[in-house]
Design an enzyme around this catalytic site. Structure first.
Site, short mmCIF file in Angstrom:
data_model
loop_
_atom_site.label_atom_id
_atom_site.label_comp_id
_atom_site.label_asym_id
_atom_site.label_seq_id
_atom_site.Cartn_x
_atom_site.Cartn_y
_atom_site.Cartn_z
N CYS A 134 80.37 49.61 55.03
CA CYS A 134 79.72 49.11 54.24
C CYS A 134 78.54 49.97 53.68
O CYS A 134 77.50 50.44 54.20
CB CYS A 134 78.75 48.01 54.59
SG CYS A 134 77.53 47.19 53.70
N CYS A 137 75.02 48.89 53.05
CA CYS A 137 74.25 48.67 54.24
C CYS A 137 73.80 50.36 54.85
O CYS A 137 72.76 50.56 55.35
CB CYS A 137 74.94 48.06 55.41
SG CYS A 137 75.90 46.72 54.92
N ASP A 138 74.88 51.17 54.73
CA ASP A 138 74.67 52.47 55.66
C ASP A 138 74.39 53.71 54.86
O ASP A 138 74.31 54.71 55.31
CB ASP A 138 75.83 52.71 56.66
CG ASP A 138 75.93 51.48 57.71
OD1 ASP A 138 74.67 50.87 57.75
OD2 ASP A 138 76.73 51.17 58.02
#
Ligand code: NAP
Length: 312
Positions: A134, A137-138
């Site tokens: 993701c 997200c990261d």
């Protein structure tokens, strides 16, 4: 068999727990099947910085633990079981765990989706330590670093484009010499100066498990069989997701890509009284906060359905 529950929730990611919080606070005493591995995809991530309400962010498992406690505080009963079968043709609805049968007047399906992985042992070992599924997200953790994305579909292009705004350089590794992604996404990625394509290639290994972080990747050229290594700090696997809908096939209407079909703007499935929330019905946004939002919708819709069909 115990008497039928008002609400049964299957799944324990942000959608399931949010549905549980709302259903429990509405006195519906929900029964939730969390699965043996509870918590969903956030259990595989590290720092979550885009879930509103946490200024400094928090670890994915910590966020899920918080949601679990909140749901239990209001009386959600949880069973750490994997549901093995459902029968939505009968009423109350039937939910089975092996030979044990449970009944519910409504069911909220929140079983999520599973990111497809390459199947390399190092990939699993380094998940959350440089390997991610993701970018939203990261990606932030790889500012000005070397990033690699695997895949040739829209997801891979989207991840690569997003990461190109953060990283120093983004390599896109694809197993063929033609992309599956839509024309517009292909064009955007192909003309982005920070993105380089590595065609006809597969990730053969990820280094370095011993150091507990990603330092590089070994690539295999699928045409020549030749091996090469590239230094990389972050590896994003974007080869698609598989919604966890196996047990609902034949029970609920699914889309051609196996996601549960819901009436637009609602969580209503093809069976009145069965609702679907979170990634199991969302192949577009796939965020914890959108999953939580649809979990809330499902609980409110279940409550309304019970009021209309179950006289007090
Ligand atoms: P996808 O379209 O199924 O693409 C998956 C890609 O990963 C393909 O290029 C495939 O290669 C590759 N792949 C699959 N298994 C692999 C493996 N084991 N090793 C290496 N490569 C592998 O999945 P997606 O990109 O997640 O998209 C899913 C759906 O969502 C699509 O309908 C897409 O259009 C949509 N979507 C749209 C947007 C957008 O419009 N912005 C964004 C994301 C997703 P091959 O090509 O060789 O099969």
């Amino acid at each position: 068999m115990a008497s039928a529950r008002k609400v049964i929730i299957i799944g324990s990611g942000p959608a399931g727990y949010t549905a549980a919080i709302y259903a429990a606070r509405a006195n519906l005493a929900p029964l939730m099947f969390t699965a043996a591995q509870w918590g969903g995809q956030l259990m595989l991530t590290t720092l979550v910085e885009n879930y509103p309400g946490f200024v400094e962010g928090l670890q994915g498992p910590e966020l899920m633990e918080t949601m679990r406690k909140q749901a239990e505080r209001f009386g959600t009963e949880t069973l750490a079981e994997d549901v093995t079968a459902v029968d939505f043709t009968r009423r109350p609805f039937v939910v089975r765990v092996g030979d044990t049968t449970y009944e519910g007047h409504t069911v909220i399906v929140a079983t999520g989706a599973t990111p497809k992985l390459l199947g390399l042992p190092a990939e699993t070992e380094l998940m959350g330590r440089g390997v991610s599924t993701c970018a939203t997200c990261d990606g932030f953790f790889f500012k000005d670093q070397n990033i690699m994305v695997v895949g040739g579909g829209d997801s891979a292009m989207e991840e690569a484009l997003y990461l190109s705004r953060l990283g120093r350089k983004v390599d896109v590794v694809h197993r063929r010499d033609a992309l599956r992604a839509s024309k517009i996404m292909q064009e955007r990625a192909l003309k982005n100066p920070k993105i380089e394509f590595v065609w006809n290639s597969a990730v053969d290994d990820v280094m370095d498990v011993d150091r507990g972080k990603v330092t590089g990747v070994r690539l295999k050229n699928l045409k020549t069989g030749g091996l090469s290594e590239r230094p990389v700090d972050g590896l994003f696997i974007a080869i698609g997701h598989q919604p966890n809908t196996g047990i609902f096939r034949g029970q609920l209407e699914l889309l051609p890509n196996d996601y549960i079909k819901v009436k637009p703007g609602t969580t209503e499935t093809s069976v009145p009284g069965v609702f679907a929330a979170g990634d199991v019905q969302d192949h577009i946004y796939r965020q914890a906060v959108t999953a939580a939002g649809t979990g809330c919708m499902a609980a409110l819709e279940a409550e309304r359905y019970l009021e209309a069909t179950q006289p007090h």
